[in-house]
Motif scaffolding. Structure first.
Motif, PDB file in Angstrom:
ATOM      1  N   GLN A 185       0.814  -1.217   0.000  1.00 33.39           N
ATOM      2  CA  GLN A 185       0.000   0.000   0.000  1.00 33.39           C
ATOM      3  C   GLN A 185       0.848   1.268   0.000  1.00 33.39           C
ATOM      4  OE1 GLN A 185      -2.537  -0.389   3.432  1.00 33.39           O
ATOM      5  NE2 GLN A 185      -3.993  -1.751   2.407  1.00 33.39           N
ATOM      6  N   ARG A 186       1.935   1.261   0.764  1.00 32.26           N
ATOM      7  CA  ARG A 186       2.746   2.464   0.936  1.00 32.26           C
ATOM      8  C   ARG A 186       3.975   2.512   0.030  1.00 32.26           C
ATOM      9  NH1 ARG A 186       3.081   2.593   7.610  1.00 32.26           N
ATOM     10  NH2 ARG A 186       0.830   2.534   8.012  1.00 32.26           N
ATOM     11  N   SER A 187       4.263   1.417  -0.605  1.00 36.08           N
ATOM     12  CA  SER A 187       5.483   1.318  -1.415  1.00 36.08           C
ATOM     13  C   SER A 187       6.722   1.678  -0.596  1.00 36.08           C
ATOM     14  CB  SER A 187       5.376   2.232  -2.646  1.00 36.08           C
ATOM     15  OG  SER A 187       4.302   1.828  -3.465  1.00 36.08           O
ATOM     16  N   GLU A 188       6.737   1.218   0.641  1.00 37.55           N
ATOM     17  CA  GLU A 188       7.854   1.450   1.545  1.00 37.55           C
ATOM     18  C   GLU A 188       8.398   0.114   2.040  1.00 37.55           C
ATOM     19  OE1 GLU A 188       6.428   3.857   4.709  1.00 37.55           O
ATOM     20  OE2 GLU A 188       6.149   5.661   3.476  1.00 37.55           O
ATOM     21  N   ASP A 189       9.684   0.080   2.269  1.00 36.46           N
ATOM     22  CA  ASP A 189      10.298  -1.147   2.768  1.00 36.46           C
ATOM     23  C   ASP A 189      10.119  -1.303   4.272  1.00 36.46           C
ATOM     24  OD1 ASP A 189      11.134  -1.903   0.273  1.00 36.46           O
ATOM     25  OD2 ASP A 189      13.198  -1.193   0.517  1.00 36.46           O
ATOM     26  N   HIS A 190      10.223  -0.191   5.022  1.00 43.06           N
ATOM     27  CA  HIS A 190      10.171  -0.287   6.481  1.00 43.06           C
ATOM     28  C   HIS A 190       8.779   0.020   7.024  1.00 43.06           C
ATOM     29  CE1 HIS A 190      11.090  -0.177  10.672  1.00 43.06           C
ATOM     30  NE2 HIS A 190      10.847   1.124  10.767  1.00 43.06           N
ATOM     31  N   VAL A 191       8.253  -0.929   7.783  1.00 34.57           N
ATOM     32  CA  VAL A 191       6.951  -0.764   8.446  1.00 34.57           C
ATOM     33  C   VAL A 191       7.013  -1.482   9.794  1.00 34.57           C
ATOM     34  CG1 VAL A 191       4.464  -1.072   8.283  1.00 34.57           C
ATOM     35  CG2 VAL A 191       5.807  -0.875   6.186  1.00 34.57           C
ATOM     36  N   VAL A 192       6.569  -0.822  10.856  1.00 38.35           N
ATOM     37  CA  VAL A 192       6.413  -1.476  12.159  1.00 38.35           C
ATOM     38  C   VAL A 192       4.988  -2.004  12.231  1.00 38.35           C
ATOM     39  CG1 VAL A 192       6.366  -1.146  14.661  1.00 38.35           C
ATOM     40  CG2 VAL A 192       8.141  -0.042  13.287  1.00 38.35           C
ATOM     41  N   VAL A 193       4.819  -3.269  12.594  1.00 39.48           N
ATOM     42  CA  VAL A 193       3.506  -3.907  12.506  1.00 39.48           C
ATOM     43  C   VAL A 193       3.094  -4.572  13.819  1.00 39.48           C
ATOM     44  CG1 VAL A 193       3.716  -4.282  10.019  1.00 39.48           C
ATOM     45  CG2 VAL A 193       4.511  -6.051  11.607  1.00 39.48           C
TER      46      VAL A 193
END
Length: 308
Positions: A185-193
């Protein structure tokens, strides 16, 4: 089980639980860079964590042949591996020091013995994900908390997206699914989940699987486990000004006491199943010579693989 100060301990004791209380959950937190490492897999292939950066997410699972929680977590984590393998996440099982060393599987003094124990775990528990063998010093394990069965989800940026005190397949599945969804969705590599971490102890464990791990270690593993956790139960029930309750939080004490009961019950049930096999009967082995039919549950569990 823990051994922060004495990494390759030879006996599991109550002092190790007290040490765990003091240390909490060390290791990299969500949002922090995951420590890099180089090692070899059980099949001898070299592996480097940083090689996955920018390419794949990585789920690190830590465990050993004599760890009850490891044995209990493997069926669920294997199903998770089967679901996501070959996609955007790499699964790596890191084989560390023995949680409950005994006369059958002692604390490792050579890589040959560690490889042998890792092979035994793989074969008996049918663990098919790649297995990374940590060195005798615990170089990888020391960077990631030194806890017996923790798990770390590392995103494509090389940072921790989620960590779990114990390897709980349901919790990790939620974290993996959320990570992949948000990355798309964000086209980002880093996400805290998934709230960054999970500190709960899974209670839906299998007594037979848990007993099998301790039985792999040997009679000494079982005796040390019983003594250490029985002491914790007594002290938690009758505190004194000079005694320190194990793991402080009452919920954790209850969870450990419940685990102790389940593991020891698993041992009794394992003996029950073995006796049935020796008699060549599906009937209750302790009523084998009675005339009336006894209705017992036949789980089909292979006693030969009983252990933690």
């Amino acid at each position: 089980m823990l051994g922060f100060n004495n990494y390759n301990y030879h006996r599991f004791t109550r002092d190790l639980l007290q040490e765990a209380e003091a240390k909490g959950f060390p290791g990299p937190r969500a949002g922090e860079e995951a420590p890099d490492f180089r090692a070899r897999t059980l099949s001898g292939e070299p592996i480097c964590l940083s090689d996955y950066r920018g390419k794949k997410n990585v789920l690190l699972v830590f465990g050993s042949a004599t760890c009850p929680m490891t044995a209990d977590s493997i069926p669920g984590i294997q199903r998770l591996y089967d679901r996501f393998r070959g996609g955007e996440i790499e699964f790596l099982f890191v084989y560390v020091r023995e949680a409950h060393p005994g006369e059958r599987i002692p604390a490792h003094s050579s890589m040959a013995s560690k490889l042998e124990a890792a092979t035994l775990l793989r074969d008996q528990e049918e663990l098919f994900m790649p297995m990374v063998i940590d060195d005798l010093r615990g170089s990888i394990h020391r960077k990631y908390s030194k806890l017996p069965n923790s798990a770390y989800l590392i995103d494509r940026s090389g940072r921790v997206a989620f960590r779990s005190l114990w390897t709980n397949a349901a919790v990790l599945e939620k974290a993996v699914t959320e990570l992949l969804t948000l990355q798309h969705q964000r086209s980002e590599d880093h996400v805290v989940v998934n709230g960054a971490q999970d500190l709960s102890m899974p209670l839906s464990y299998s007594a037979l699987l848990s007993y099998r791990a301790l039985e792999r270690g040997g009679a000494q593993s079982l005796a040390d486990f019983r003594e250490a956790l029985d002491q914790g139960d007594r002290i938690a029930a009758t505190p004194s000004p000079t005694s320190k309750p194990i793991l402080g939080h009452p919920g954790r004490v209850l969870a450990i006491v419940a685990l102790t009961a389940a593991v020891l019950t698993g041992g009794l049930y394992a003996g029950f199943e073995l006796r049935k096999r020796r008699l060549g009967s599906r009937r209750n082995p302790y009523r084998a010579y009675e005339n009336e039919e006894v209705k017992d549950t036949d789980t089909g569990t292979d006693y030969g693989a009983v252990g933690i």
